[in-house]
Design a protein around this motif. Structure first.
Motif, PDB file in Angstrom:
ATOM      1  N   CYS A 268      18.138  26.177  33.085  1.00  0.00           N
ATOM      2  CA  CYS A 268      18.102  25.531  34.398  1.00  0.00           C
ATOM      3  C   CYS A 268      19.067  26.234  35.361  1.00  0.00           C
TER       4      CYS A 268
ATOM      5  N   SER B 288      23.986  19.442  39.555  1.00  0.00           N
ATOM      6  CA  SER B 288      22.934  20.429  39.281  1.00  0.00           C
ATOM      7  C   SER B 288      23.511  21.597  38.493  1.00  0.00           C
TER       8      SER B 288
ATOM      9  N   CYS C 128      14.967  22.061  37.652  1.00  0.00           N
ATOM     10  CA  CYS C 128      15.573  20.952  36.908  1.00  0.00           C
ATOM     11  C   CYS C 128      14.742  20.594  35.684  1.00  0.00           C
ATOM     12  N   LEU C 129      15.433  20.465  34.543  1.00  0.00           N
ATOM     13  CA  LEU C 129      14.785  20.109  33.286  1.00  0.00           C
ATOM     14  C   LEU C 129      14.909  18.620  32.979  1.00  0.00           C
TER      15      LEU C 129
HETATM   16  S1  FES Z   1      19.738  20.275  37.485  1.00  0.00           S
HETATM   17 FE1  FES Z   1      19.698  21.219  35.531  1.00  0.00          FE
HETATM   18  S2  FES Z   1      18.795  19.743  34.257  1.00  0.00           S
HETATM   19 FE2  FES Z   1      18.706  18.872  36.232  1.00  0.00          FE
END
Ligand code: FES
Length: 110
Positions: free
Chosen positions: A11, A23, A56-57
């Motif tokens: 991510c 984040s 995002c994961l």
């Molecule tokens: S910002 Fe990386 S998992 Fe949500």
């Protein structure tokens, strides 16, 4: 094109200014991505270990980066670049996830 034995998704999501949710992109996500690629390449594993930047994961840890590895379903959260050599040795080269770094809630393996 070869089929990878392992595929690391890293991510690197960044949020717009003013959004207070953590984040990975703001917490070394890009550095972790680069370090994983260096580790893989140093070990000569580019044909069997793929590494891809993602948005995002889901877990969005308050500290550190998020990486999911398939096909085994290993999730690492809260990672730092200091964790990368151990992942390279044990997971990329040895085929076993680093248990102490796994997110137990998300991972299918221990
Ligand atoms: S910002 Fe990386 S998992 Fe949500």
């Amino acid at each position: 094109m070869p089929i990878p034995e392992k595929h690391f998704f890293v991510c690197t999501n960044r949020r717009p200014p003013g959004v207070e949710v953590p984040s990975c992109g703001a917490q070394d996500g890009f550095e972790i991505l680069a370090a994983l690629r260096e580790e893989r390449d140093r070990r000569g594993l580019a044909a069997s270990v793929f590494i891809t930047a993602t948005g995002c994961l889901g877990p969005c840890p308050a500290k550190g980066g998020t990486v999911v590895v398939y096909p085994d379903g290993s999730w690492y959260t809260g990672l730092s670049t200091a964790d990368v050599p151990e992942i390279g040795e044990q997971h990329m080269a040895g085929g076993k996830p680093v248990s102490r770094l796994l997110d137990k809630e998300f991972s299918r393996v221990e």
